[in-house]
Structure formats: C-alpha cells, structure tokens
Design an enzyme around this catalytic site. Structure first.
Site, PDB file in Angstrom:
ATOM      1  CB  CYS A 110      -2.030  75.423   7.908  1.00 48.92           C
ATOM      2  SG  CYS A 110      -2.571  74.463   6.482  1.00 48.92           S
ATOM      3  CG  HIS A 214       2.330  76.282   6.169  1.00 48.59           C
ATOM      4  ND1 HIS A 214       2.287  75.522   7.325  1.00 48.59           N
ATOM      5  CD2 HIS A 214       1.349  75.818   5.367  1.00 48.59           C
ATOM      6  CE1 HIS A 214       1.317  74.615   7.210  1.00 48.59           C
ATOM      7  NE2 HIS A 214       0.728  74.777   6.031  1.00 48.59           N
ATOM      8  CD  GLU A 216       4.949  76.783   9.302  1.00 49.73           C
ATOM      9  OE1 GLU A 216       4.284  77.833   9.347  1.00 49.73           O
ATOM     10  OE2 GLU A 216       4.522  75.737   8.759  1.00 49.73           O
TER      11      GLU A 216
END
Ligand code: MN
Length: 263
Positions: A110, A214, A216
């Site tokens: 990001c 994202h 994660e």
C-alpha cells in the site's frame, strides 16, 4: 534452522492524550505466521543509525499508512492530499535505500508500493477520485478482508509465480496509486481500470515485490494466494541469513582479527 528477522515499519499515532509507536497487528501476525520474527521499526528511531537497523534484519516489510508528501516527487500538495508524516517519509525513504544497497529483500504494501516508487524516481496520483474520476472505487467502506476488485498479473512475473495465479480478487484501501512507474520497475499487476496494483524489481536487482492491496489482512484465512507474498519474502530472507552465517563460519579468523585490530 535459521529463523529470519523481518523489519516491519511502524507509525506514530495519537491514542487519547498519548502518542503511540506501533503498527497494525495484521502485519506482525502475517510475518510470524510465515515463520519469521518480526521487528517493528518506529520512524522515531530516525536516520542516524540505518546501518545498525539493517545489520539486525534479514528482510523488510514497508507497511501501509499516510500519504507520502508530494515534495518527494516534485509536486505541490493537491487539495485532496491526505494526512502526511514527514518524519516517517524521511525514515522509510532512507531505510529502503540502505536496505536495497545492502541487498535485503523487500515486500512493500500500500503506502509501501508508493514509497518505493517515489524512492526510485517515480510519481503518484495524489487523489484518484478527483484526478482519475473513471477509476474504480479503490477505497470502499468494506471489511479489511473484503475482496472488492480483481487484479490481473503479468504472466511469468515474480508476483505471478509467488501467488501461483494470473488473476485474483483483492481488498483495496487507498486513494493514491502509482502514476509514472520508476525507471527499472516492472509493472506486474493492474486493476481492470488500468491502475497499477503491483510492481517488482527486474531479475538480477535486489529482490523487491510491491502491491497496492493488503495481503496481511488475510493472515487468518487458511489458503489465500496472498500468503505467498509473506512466504516468498521469508524464504528470500532465510536464504540470505543462511548465506551470511555460512560465510561467517568459513572466515572465523577474520572476525577475530577484526576485533583485535584497534590495538
Ligand atoms: Mn485497489
């Protein structure tokens, strides 16, 4: 077995009347789940001791967060520029340069993809909705693990190899993207509106993967393709850690001599 140490860049946020140095837990969980030890690197460390930091890690995750100040790519602030943190900008730009100069593998997420692009000489759209009104909604009010738009990957790219697919659905929480990719970067993912969602270093350059989404946030899902990003970073970092350990073991007398040299 060598357990790689992965630096994870942090942020500085207000909580009530206190200032906190931290990072979203999802990054820490994702790195841990991939088999490495995450070390949170606060921008408050500053840029005086970058060599100490890079000595202490085998790989680096550049995390999401604030907009990068447009002065770093030669523009004045757009009226819709979001929150900036110039201490963090300075820290991460210098840390990324030191890490790549030393050949550390880097996963940039990001804000991270924007940061590495600016560090290498590229530019950003400061506010997609106003500057690219035809673009998809890249910042919907959705859950952190909602996959809200597809990305198409460049076949044969490092990103496509690591994810094992040539298209996937991703989450999206950004109002900026890469405008001009930096010289030397390979564009390896795009959204259907043409916006850049992934870039990587060319073969032979230090290992770099960068995505606008994202990954994660999918750490608690069992088998998303996105796990491949953290697994690949940790594998690269592990190879590097093993190589350095082996090199130190081959030259033990050299390090003894170095330690004795001040006399
Ligand atoms: Mn997006």
């Amino acid at each position: 077995m060598t357990i790689p140490r992965i630096g994870v860049t942090g942020n500085t946020r207000a909580l009530g009347d206190a200032e906190r140095a931290g990072v979203n837990a999802a990054y820490v969980r994702a790195v841990t789940q991939a088999g490495a030890v995450p070390l949170i690197l606060s921008p408050l460390i500053g840029t005086a001791h970058l060599e100490v930091i890079v000595d202490a890690i085998d790989g680096l995750v550049l995390t999401g967060g604030e907009d990068i100040h447009p002065t770093h790519y030669g523009e004045a602030p757009h009226p819709r520029l979001g929150t900036v943190d110039q201490v963090r900008d300075a820290f991460e730009l210098a840390l990324f340069r030191e890490a790549t100069a030393r050949g550390l593998p880097v996963l940039a997420i990001c804000r991270g993809i924007q940061l590495i692009n600016v560090a290498l000489g590229g530019t950003l759209w400061q506010d997609l909705p106003s500057q690219r009104p035809d673009a998809l909604d890249h910042n919907p009010r959705s859950a952190r693990d909602d996959r809200t738009h597809p990305v198409h990957l460049l076949p044969g790219s490092r990103l496509a190899r690591v994810l094992g697919v040539t298209a996937c659905e991703v989450n999206s929480f950004h109002h900026q993207t890469i405008r001009e990719p930096a010289p030397g970067l390979v564009v390896s993912a795009r959204a259907p509106d043409g916006e850049i969602e992934g870039v990587e270093s060319a073969e032979g350059a230090p290992w770099l993967l960068a995505v606008q989404w994202h990954p994660e946030e999918f750490h608690h899902h069992l088998q998303p393709v996105d796990h491949g990003l953290f697994a690949a970073l940790v594998a690269e970092a592990g190879n590097r850690a093993v190589a350095f350990t082996a090199s130190a073991a081959r030259h033990p007398s050299q390090s003894v001599t170095d330690r004795a040299s001040p006399r």
